[in-house]
Scaffold this active site. Structure first.
Site, mmCIF file in Angstrom:
data_model
loop_
_atom_site.group_PDB
_atom_site.id
_atom_site.type_symbol
_atom_site.label_atom_id
_atom_site.label_comp_id
_atom_site.label_asym_id
_atom_site.label_seq_id
_atom_site.Cartn_x
_atom_site.Cartn_y
_atom_site.Cartn_z
ATOM 1 N N GLU A 177 0.819 -1.214 0.000
ATOM 2 C CA GLU A 177 0.000 0.000 0.000
ATOM 3 C C GLU A 177 0.854 1.265 0.000
ATOM 4 O O GLU A 177 1.283 1.734 1.057
ATOM 5 C CB GLU A 177 -0.935 0.022 1.222
ATOM 6 C CG GLU A 177 -1.797 1.278 1.264
ATOM 7 C CD GLU A 177 -2.745 1.360 2.459
ATOM 8 O OE1 GLU A 177 -2.709 0.460 3.320
ATOM 9 O OE2 GLU A 177 -3.518 2.325 2.522
ATOM 10 N N LYS A 222 -2.529 -2.099 -3.093
ATOM 11 C CA LYS A 222 -3.568 -1.233 -2.525
ATOM 12 C C LYS A 222 -3.188 0.224 -2.774
ATOM 13 O O LYS A 222 -2.484 0.846 -1.966
ATOM 14 C CB LYS A 222 -3.720 -1.518 -1.020
ATOM 15 C CG LYS A 222 -4.718 -0.591 -0.322
ATOM 16 C CD LYS A 222 -5.154 -1.146 1.019
ATOM 17 C CE LYS A 222 -6.014 -0.166 1.776
ATOM 18 N NZ LYS A 222 -6.681 -0.769 2.929
HETATM 19 P P1 13P Z 1 -9.349 4.186 4.244
HETATM 20 O O1 13P Z 1 -10.218 3.445 3.241
HETATM 21 O O2 13P Z 1 -10.110 4.789 5.382
HETATM 22 O O3 13P Z 1 -8.388 5.110 3.561
HETATM 23 O O4 13P Z 1 -8.481 3.086 4.978
HETATM 24 C C1 13P Z 1 -7.908 2.092 4.239
HETATM 25 C C2 13P Z 1 -6.621 1.716 4.832
HETATM 26 O O5 13P Z 1 -6.402 0.573 5.159
HETATM 27 C C3 13P Z 1 -5.592 2.756 4.965
HETATM 28 O O6 13P Z 1 -4.376 2.170 5.312
#
Ligand code: 13P
Length: 341
Positions: A177, A222
């Site tokens: 991510e 992600k």
């Molecule tokens: P949000 O969808 O609230 O951005 O959170 C997703 C997430 O896992 C952020 O690390």
């Protein structure tokens, strides 16, 4: 459940399903509870998450996996069932946030590096024993007139790659991510600037993943969507969808089985509309779905308000958002379904 990384990754992005990000750290969940005037105790956090994981319709039909915080993976429901077992009983996969958060990067004014690599091998082995089959690590990039710097982008990409390799060694699928924030300082950047930075970050991340010998078939990306800054929002749904698909096609190899977006501060319905527009309008080599935190939980937490008697209403609110996003994951969501709910 099969234990091959590829099979776990494919199950995480099964058609019409997505991931519930319920891995708020102690600090973040406190902020969410503050909004309903609830003190964040261990029992309150357990009750809240138990409420979500017992929402059977949502969990069985629309939620392929749940990202947990360390505390939650070790917690049990009021009746003594482990929360991870509730998730498994609903046919969903427990996952675990393993990063230790974004800290100031020495020598880089205003940029961060995500920490948590020390001792990670041992922690991953324990998490596997506790039932986690995927993990999450979030690198954070902010946009300003002068940021991000190449040095910060590269160091965050290297940390993501080292984390991903360690996960795969432990039989755990890494969610990679790299989040480019919507609300940088001053948060008024254009959608084109977000495209440019997302392009640079994804190129750098995939270069580092190759160098770290990460098996792309056994990971999930992600990313943020390509979107204008929080204080300058004017891009249309079609524009967000087009630029997001373009940057993904330019950078993400087709061997990656799935891409699961973060919501990043978009409103609930925006996050759903954007995902649906991408799936409805474009042919893509990967399954494109959601891994939302706020956009799946905001309505539920409000409806719950920390009270047992509100559990059915909160579960209904969560189920509605899960269903809307499940539809978006196949491009079948419409505004009319939103209203008819
Ligand atoms: P949000 O969808 O609230 O951005 O959170 C997703 C997430 O896992 C952020 O690390």
């Amino acid at each position: 459940m099969s234990e091959r990384l590829e099979d776990i990754a494919i199950a995480m992005v099964a058609k019409g399903k997505g991931i519930l990000a319920a891995d708020e750290s102690s600090g973040t969940i406190k902020k969410r509870f503050d909004s309903i005037n609830l003190t964040s105790t261990e029992d309150a956090r357990r009750d809240y998450r138990e409420m979500l994981f017992r929402a059977d319709d949502a969990m069985k039909n629309y939620i392929s996996g749940v990202i947990l915080y360390d505390e939650t993976l070790r917690q049990s429901a009021r009746d003594g069932t482990r929360l991870a077992d509730l998730i498994k009983a609903a046919g969903s996969i427990p996952g675990i946030k393993v990063d230790a958060g974004a800290k100031n990067l020495a020598g880089f004014n205003g940029e961060t590096i995500t920490e948590g690599l020390d001792g990670l091998r041992e922690r991953l082995n324990e998490y596997y024993e506790l039932g986690a089959r995927f993990a999450k690590w979030r690198g954070v990039v902010a946009i300003s007139d002068t940021l991000p710097t190449w040095g910060a982008v590269r160091q965050n990409a290297q940390a993501l790659a080292r984390y991903a390799a360690l996960c795969q060694e432990a039989g755990i699928v890494p969610i990679v991510e790299p989040e480019i924030l919507m609300d940088g300082v001053p948060g008024d950047h254009s959608i084109e600037r977000c495209y440019e930075v997302t392009d640079l970050v994804l190129k750098t991340v995939f270069n580092e993943l190759y160098d770290a010998r990460v098996k792309l078939e056994g990971m999930i990306l992600k990313p943020n969507m390509v979107i204008d800054g929080k204080n300058a929002r004017k891009a249309s749904v079609e524009q967000v969808a087009e630029l997001t698909v373009r940057v993904l096609k330019a950078n993400v190899p087709s061997s990656v089985p799935g891409i699961a977006f973060l919501s990043g501060g978009q409103s609930d319905v925006e996050a759903t509309a954007h995902l649906s527009a991408m799936n409805a309008g474009y042919d893509m080599p990967w399954n494109l779905t959601f891994s939302y935190g706020r956009a799946l939980q905001a309505a539920a937490i409000k409806a719950w308000g920390g009270k047992d008697e509100n559990v059915p209403a909160a579960q209904a609110a969560f189920t509605h958002r899960a269903r809307m996003n499940g539809l978006a994951a196949t491009g079948a969501w419409t505004e009319a379904q939103e209203k008819n709910a």
